[in-house]
Design an enzyme around this catalytic site. Sequence first.
Site, PDB file in Angstrom:
ATOM      1  N   ARG A 264       0.818  -1.218   0.000  1.00 41.41           N
ATOM      2  CA  ARG A 264       0.000   0.000   0.000  1.00 41.41           C
ATOM      3  C   ARG A 264       0.854   1.271   0.000  1.00 41.41           C
ATOM      4  O   ARG A 264       0.318   2.369  -0.123  1.00 41.41           O
ATOM      5  CB  ARG A 264      -0.928  -0.010   1.213  1.00 41.41           C
ATOM      6  N   CYS A 265       2.163   1.122   0.131  1.00 46.73           N
ATOM      7  CA  CYS A 265       3.074   2.267   0.199  1.00 46.73           C
ATOM      8  C   CYS A 265       3.648   2.566  -1.186  1.00 46.73           C
ATOM      9  O   CYS A 265       4.253   1.689  -1.811  1.00 46.73           O
ATOM     10  CB  CYS A 265       4.199   1.959   1.191  1.00 46.73           C
ATOM     11  N   GLY A 266       3.483   3.791  -1.648  1.00 43.69           N
ATOM     12  CA  GLY A 266       3.982   4.172  -2.962  1.00 43.69           C
ATOM     13  C   GLY A 266       5.490   4.044  -3.088  1.00 43.69           C
ATOM     14  O   GLY A 266       5.999   3.574  -4.109  1.00 43.69           O
TER      15      GLY A 266
END
Length: 121
Positions: free
Chosen positions: A11-13
């Site tokens: 979920r972390c860019g």
Amino acid sequence: MSDITIFHNPRCGTSRTVLEMIRASGAEPNIVEYLKTPPSPGELQALAQATGEPLRALLRTKQPEYLEQGLDDPSLTDAQLAAAMVATPVLINRPIVITPRGVRLCRPAELVEALLPGAAA
């Protein structure tokens, strides 16, 4: 088996970007989704030591849990911090990448470039 490991949060860019950069180098890393499978306190301490940074460098200080758990207390030991990070893995900063060239918290994503195959020494 790959000789590159990434502690990854899908979920972390930044974590996704680093994973793409590793794959673009031709490597397929071992992916550890640390929110599902956190490292042990000892592993966290070893990762920090391998980066050359204090354990606090792997701690996400902007998470609400950081203050809620009193982790801003400078008297806490590394063992106490590591235990809190394992109990609440969202506190672990990411992505952490392990390669034969070293271990690094790759924030910003470009820090991974020096760890990749074919990078200048």
